[in-house]
Design a protein around this motif. Structure first.
Motif, PDB file in Angstrom:
ATOM      1  N   ALA A  74       1.343  -1.181   0.177  1.00 61.82           N
ATOM      2  CA  ALA A  74       0.200  -0.286   0.025  1.00 61.82           C
ATOM      3  C   ALA A  74       0.965   1.382  -0.151  1.00 61.82           C
ATOM      4  O   ALA A  74       2.594   1.144   0.695  1.00 61.82           O
ATOM      5  CB  ALA A  74      -0.764   0.096   1.453  1.00 61.82           C
ATOM      6  N   ARG A  75       0.214   2.084  -0.804  1.00 67.74           N
ATOM      7  CA  ARG A  75       0.742   3.616  -0.909  1.00 67.74           C
ATOM      8  C   ARG A  75       1.413   4.093   0.661  1.00 67.74           C
ATOM      9  O   ARG A  75       2.059   4.963   0.902  1.00 67.74           O
ATOM     10  CB  ARG A  75       0.479   4.022  -1.524  1.00 67.74           C
ATOM     11  N   HIS A  76      -0.181   4.077   1.243  1.00 70.00           N
ATOM     12  CA  HIS A  76       0.140   4.568   2.790  1.00 70.00           C
ATOM     13  C   HIS A  76      -1.351   4.285   3.549  1.00 70.00           C
ATOM     14  O   HIS A  76      -1.875   3.322   3.020  1.00 70.00           O
ATOM     15  CB  HIS A  76      -0.412   6.447   2.277  1.00 70.00           C
ATOM     16  N   ASP A  77      -1.004   4.771   4.610  1.00 70.68           N
ATOM     17  CA  ASP A  77      -2.121   3.915   5.561  1.00 70.68           C
ATOM     18  C   ASP A  77      -3.451   4.306   5.360  1.00 70.68           C
ATOM     19  O   ASP A  77      -4.608   3.752   5.930  1.00 70.68           O
ATOM     20  CB  ASP A  77      -1.658   4.033   7.049  1.00 70.68           C
ATOM     21  N   GLY A  78      -4.048   5.023   4.415  1.00 67.60           N
ATOM     22  CA  GLY A  78      -5.233   5.351   4.245  1.00 67.60           C
ATOM     23  C   GLY A  78      -5.707   4.178   2.999  1.00 67.60           C
ATOM     24  O   GLY A  78      -7.148   3.745   3.763  1.00 67.60           O
ATOM     25  N   GLU A  79      -4.856   4.165   2.219  1.00 67.23           N
ATOM     26  CA  GLU A  79      -4.848   2.170   1.449  1.00 67.23           C
ATOM     27  C   GLU A  79      -5.045   1.291   2.385  1.00 67.23           C
ATOM     28  O   GLU A  79      -6.294   0.306   2.040  1.00 67.23           O
ATOM     29  CB  GLU A  79      -3.851   1.925   0.391  1.00 67.23           C
ATOM     30  N   ALA A  80      -4.612   0.839   3.098  1.00 69.13           N
ATOM     31  CA  ALA A  80      -4.752   0.262   4.178  1.00 69.13           C
ATOM     32  C   ALA A  80      -5.850  -0.655   4.724  1.00 69.13           C
ATOM     33  O   ALA A  80      -6.215  -0.891   5.164  1.00 69.13           O
ATOM     34  CB  ALA A  80      -3.302   0.021   4.942  1.00 69.13           C
ATOM     35  N   LEU A  81      -6.057   0.964   5.384  1.00 65.42           N
ATOM     36  CA  LEU A  81      -7.777   0.825   5.794  1.00 65.42           C
ATOM     37  C   LEU A  81      -8.745   1.058   5.920  1.00 65.42           C
ATOM     38  O   LEU A  81      -9.613   0.372   5.404  1.00 65.42           O
ATOM     39  CB  LEU A  81      -7.757   2.264   7.113  1.00 65.42           C
ATOM     40  N   ASP A  82      -8.691   1.618   3.802  1.00 64.20           N
ATOM     41  CA  ASP A  82      -9.898   1.156   2.978  1.00 64.20           C
ATOM     42  C   ASP A  82      -9.812  -0.543   2.245  1.00 64.20           C
ATOM     43  O   ASP A  82     -11.123  -0.518   2.644  1.00 64.20           O
ATOM     44  CB  ASP A  82      -9.110   2.042   1.644  1.00 64.20           C
ATOM     45  N   ARG A  83      -8.379  -0.793   2.956  1.00 64.60           N
ATOM     46  CA  ARG A  83      -8.992  -2.709   2.333  1.00 64.60           C
ATOM     47  C   ARG A  83      -9.656  -3.373   3.392  1.00 64.60           C
ATOM     48  O   ARG A  83     -10.139  -4.197   3.601  1.00 64.60           O
ATOM     49  CB  ARG A  83      -7.485  -3.291   1.969  1.00 64.60           C
ATOM     50  N   ALA A  84      -8.938  -2.835   4.964  1.00 66.42           N
ATOM     51  CA  ALA A  84      -9.708  -3.781   5.749  1.00 66.42           C
ATOM     52  C   ALA A  84     -10.665  -3.830   6.338  1.00 66.42           C
ATOM     53  O   ALA A  84     -11.584  -4.286   6.477  1.00 66.42           O
ATOM     54  CB  ALA A  84      -8.870  -2.613   7.467  1.00 66.42           C
ATOM     55  N   THR A  85     -11.493  -1.954   5.968  1.00 65.43           N
ATOM     56  CA  THR A  85     -12.819  -1.677   5.637  1.00 65.43           C
ATOM     57  C   THR A  85     -13.818  -2.281   4.765  1.00 65.43           C
ATOM     58  O   THR A  85     -14.924  -2.944   5.040  1.00 65.43           O
ATOM     59  CB  THR A  85     -13.367  -0.025   5.297  1.00 65.43           C
ATOM     60  N   ALA A  86     -12.955  -2.933   3.219  1.00 63.73           N
ATOM     61  CA  ALA A  86     -13.403  -4.049   2.944  1.00 63.73           C
ATOM     62  C   ALA A  86     -13.955  -4.694   3.292  1.00 63.73           C
ATOM     63  O   ALA A  86     -14.842  -6.084   3.078  1.00 63.73           O
ATOM     64  CB  ALA A  86     -12.760  -3.734   1.480  1.00 63.73           C
ATOM     65  N   LEU A  87     -12.600  -5.849   3.570  1.00 64.93           N
ATOM     66  CA  LEU A  87     -12.610  -6.690   4.070  1.00 64.93           C
ATOM     67  C   LEU A  87     -13.506  -7.290   5.546  1.00 64.93           C
ATOM     68  O   LEU A  87     -14.234  -8.384   5.444  1.00 64.93           O
ATOM     69  CB  LEU A  87     -11.244  -7.596   5.011  1.00 64.93           C
ATOM     70  N   LEU A  88     -13.883  -6.236   6.455  1.00 65.36           N
ATOM     71  CA  LEU A  88     -14.646  -6.262   7.237  1.00 65.36           C
ATOM     72  C   LEU A  88     -15.951  -6.177   6.734  1.00 65.36           C
ATOM     73  O   LEU A  88     -16.713  -7.228   7.019  1.00 65.36           O
ATOM     74  CB  LEU A  88     -14.187  -5.161   8.188  1.00 65.36           C
ATOM     75  N   GLY A  89     -16.250  -5.427   5.477  1.00 64.87           N
ATOM     76  CA  GLY A  89     -17.803  -5.334   5.412  1.00 64.87           C
ATOM     77  C   GLY A  89     -18.261  -6.973   4.949  1.00 64.87           C
ATOM     78  O   GLY A  89     -19.639  -6.748   4.416  1.00 64.87           O
ATOM     79  N   HIS A  90     -17.154  -7.179   3.897  1.00 60.04           N
ATOM     80  CA  HIS A  90     -17.244  -8.293   2.877  1.00 60.04           C
ATOM     81  C   HIS A  90     -17.847  -9.932   4.053  1.00 60.04           C
ATOM     82  O   HIS A  90     -18.308 -10.426   3.274  1.00 60.04           O
ATOM     83  CB  HIS A  90     -16.517  -8.574   2.752  1.00 60.04           C
ATOM     84  N   TYR A  91     -17.371  -9.435   5.527  1.00 62.18           N
ATOM     85  CA  TYR A  91     -17.608 -10.538   6.466  1.00 62.18           C
ATOM     86  C   TYR A  91     -19.224  -9.765   7.251  1.00 62.18           C
ATOM     87  O   TYR A  91     -19.211 -10.705   8.117  1.00 62.18           O
ATOM     88  CB  TYR A  91     -16.568 -10.693   6.620  1.00 62.18           C
ATOM     89  N   GLY A  92     -19.325  -9.322   6.537  1.00 60.35           N
ATOM     90  CA  GLY A  92     -20.093  -8.568   7.813  1.00 60.35           C
ATOM     91  C   GLY A  92     -20.203  -7.791   9.411  1.00 60.35           C
ATOM     92  O   GLY A  92     -20.727  -7.778  10.133  1.00 60.35           O
ATOM     93  N   ILE A  93     -19.045  -7.195   9.003  1.00 53.96           N
ATOM     94  CA  ILE A  93     -18.256  -6.832  10.087  1.00 53.96           C
ATOM     95  C   ILE A  93     -18.387  -5.267  10.352  1.00 53.96           C
ATOM     96  O   ILE A  93     -17.751  -5.037   8.913  1.00 53.96           O
ATOM     97  CB  ILE A  93     -17.002  -6.911  10.753  1.00 53.96           C
ATOM     98  N   ASP A  94     -18.832  -4.670  11.503  1.00 54.88           N
ATOM     99  CA  ASP A  94     -18.613  -3.328  11.279  1.00 54.88           C
ATOM    100  C   ASP A  94     -17.659  -2.968  11.628  1.00 54.88           C
ATOM    101  O   ASP A  94     -16.461  -3.133  12.339  1.00 54.88           O
ATOM    102  CB  ASP A  94     -19.632  -2.915  12.591  1.00 54.88           C
ATOM    103  N   PRO A  95     -16.940  -2.073  10.188  1.00 52.27           N
ATOM    104  CA  PRO A  95     -15.699  -1.494  10.741  1.00 52.27           C
ATOM    105  C   PRO A  95     -15.320  -0.434  11.617  1.00 52.27           C
ATOM    106  O   PRO A  95     -13.915   0.290  11.922  1.00 52.27           O
ATOM    107  CB  PRO A  95     -15.303  -1.053   9.145  1.00 52.27           C
ATOM    108  N   ALA A  96     -16.018  -0.104  12.102  1.00 53.90           N
ATOM    109  CA  ALA A  96     -16.050   1.503  12.826  1.00 53.90           C
ATOM    110  C   ALA A  96     -14.822   1.501  14.143  1.00 53.90           C
ATOM    111  O   ALA A  96     -14.263   1.948  13.971  1.00 53.90           O
ATOM    112  CB  ALA A  96     -17.284   2.043  13.340  1.00 53.90           C
ATOM    113  N   PRO A  97     -14.922   0.288  14.756  1.00 58.63           N
ATOM    114  CA  PRO A  97     -13.981  -0.155  16.142  1.00 58.63           C
ATOM    115  C   PRO A  97     -12.379   0.061  15.048  1.00 58.63           C
ATOM    116  O   PRO A  97     -11.683  -0.474  16.256  1.00 58.63           O
ATOM    117  CB  PRO A  97     -14.475  -1.161  16.322  1.00 58.63           C
TER     118      PRO A  97
END
Length: 413
Positions: free
Chosen positions: A314-337
């Motif tokens: 990833a170029r920066h942590d904004g990209e990394a957090l976007d991917r974490a958010t996408a993964l969590l959403g894919h499994y029906g998990i709230d990404p807010a925490p």
């Protein structure tokens, strides 16, 4: 290790290693739903487990070149998330950091774990049974012992120990793992492991676990998504489509459809390798897998975890957090925490550095829902600058000697 509690006096100086990491833990504890009293107990436990280096001012260099994180902070955090449940906060630490050599680091780590056992009422017999394999008189390798605490309500954590298979030399690492598994009763387990490029860690669950595990961690260099699909050996583990989707999201497609920081890899031409056709491969830092064993009467693992070192793709942590958010959403998990946790660890903008989000992991364990893990670096000493572009080439031997082993991976599985 003395008894600690929220009423204990003498809060650590925030400008010290202990104060910095304790404050991070307190903020993360709130996000994970821990009470203030429990978070204070765990923060003080962290400071005590670090020992004298906890009082070391942050203006000084790291106490040792710890391989636990890229900036050599001997502490790392992670959140394990599954659908319909509160996130579980874990902290990984190196109790022997700054001890001077691997022999003393090992002695310190064992002492800390045994003190934890006396305090929380668990035995270290399984660890003691393996001492000659992992604590030789002249140890080698980048670490002696790491300890992970899974922080639960009530102030009593689950405890894990992580050992170095290459303590007696890299060439003997596989033999050490085989012997350790056999001593613990897993006589057929070693033959169930997939091929890997390196045996990274051997881990044990200590204390109050329903099904205590022995875990083997492997590194897989120059890996494609198709090859990752062949690595699980557990019954009922993730299928090919699930692994490929996790790999694709965590590695991060760019606007051209190829993963950022990926390369064709040597010999990745059409028809070559499991990926074939020049399929993108992770080449900058290896993928890791964890294989967990709980049943001594069965040679197959009961758990499988796959880890992507997102910080190198990833170029920066904004990209990394976007991917974490996408993964969590894919499994029906709230990404807010997870998003709140990243802000609790640092005040910097995610776009201003890379490495805060170190790994993304997908864990399967028999009898449990799939879990998504996000690993957060403490960044006590350094922030890696963002990267405009990631060359699709492997890290050089010189570069590899300066970066950490997959520390983030070891708190999962």
């Amino acid at each position: 290790m003395t008894a600690v509690g929220p009423e204990a006096p003498g809060a650590p100086d925030p400008e010290t290693l202990g104060g910095h990491t304790a404050r991070q833990l307190l903020r993360l504890g709130e996000i994970a739903g821990l009470s203030g009293a429990d978070s204070k107990v765990y923060a003080r436990t962290l400071v005590e487990a670090l020992g004298p280096v906890a009082q070391r001012p942050l203006k000084l260099p790291p106490p040792s070149r710890s391989f636990l994180s890229d900036d050599h902070t001997p502490v790392e955090f992670s959140l394990s998330c599954e659908p319909g449940a509160a996130p579980i906060l874990r902290v990984l630490l190196e109790p022997g950091a700054g001890a001077g050599d691997l022999v003393e680091e090992g002695r310190t780590g064992l002492r800390v774990l045994r003190e934890m056992g006396r305090r929380w009422g668990f035995a270290t017999d399984r660890l003691d049974e393996l001492a000659d394999l992992f604590f030789p008189s002249s140890p080698e390798g980048p670490l002696a012992l790491w300890c992970a605490l899974e922080l639960r309500p009530g102030g009593v954590p689950k405890v894990k120990a992580y050992l170095n298979p290459a303590a007696s030399g890299e060439r003997r690492a596989a033999k050490t793992v085989r012997k350790a598994l056999k001593r613990l009763g897993y006589r057929e387990a070693f033959d169930a492991l997939p091929e890997g490029d390196r045996h990274l860690f051997f881990a044990l669950d200590l204390g109050d676990w329903t099904d205590p595990r022995a875990k083997v961690y492997l590194a897989h260099h120059d890996l494609s998504a198709a090859e990752a699909c062949t690595l699980s050996r557990m019954d009922g583990g993730p299928g090919r489509a699930e692994i490929e989707e996790f790999f694709r999201i965590a590695a991060g497609p760019d606007t051209d459809g190829d993963a950022v920081g990926l390369g064709g890899g040597a010999g990745a031409g059409a028809g070559e390798g499991a990926g074939g056709g020049g399929e993108p491969r992770l080449v900058r830092r290896p993928v890791q897998t964890c294989h967990a064993f709980t049943d001594t009467g069965n040679g197959l693992p009961s758990g499988f975890t796959l880890y992507i070192p997102v910080r190198d793709y990833a170029r920066h942590d904004g990209e990394a957090l976007d991917r974490a958010t996408a993964l969590l959403g894919h499994y029906g998990i709230d990404p807010a925490p997870v998003l709140r946790a990243s802000a609790a660890v640092t005040s910097r903008r995610p776009e201003d550095g890379v490495g805060l989000v170190a790994y993304l992991g997908l864990a399967h364990q028999q009898g449990r829902q799939p879990r998504v893990m996000t690993y957060l670096s403490s960044e006590a000493y350094e922030v890696r600058p963002p990267t405009a572009a990631l060359p699709a080439v492997p890290l050089s031997a010189a570069a590899l000697s300066t970066v950490s082993l997959p520390a983030a991976a070891v708190t999962g599985g």
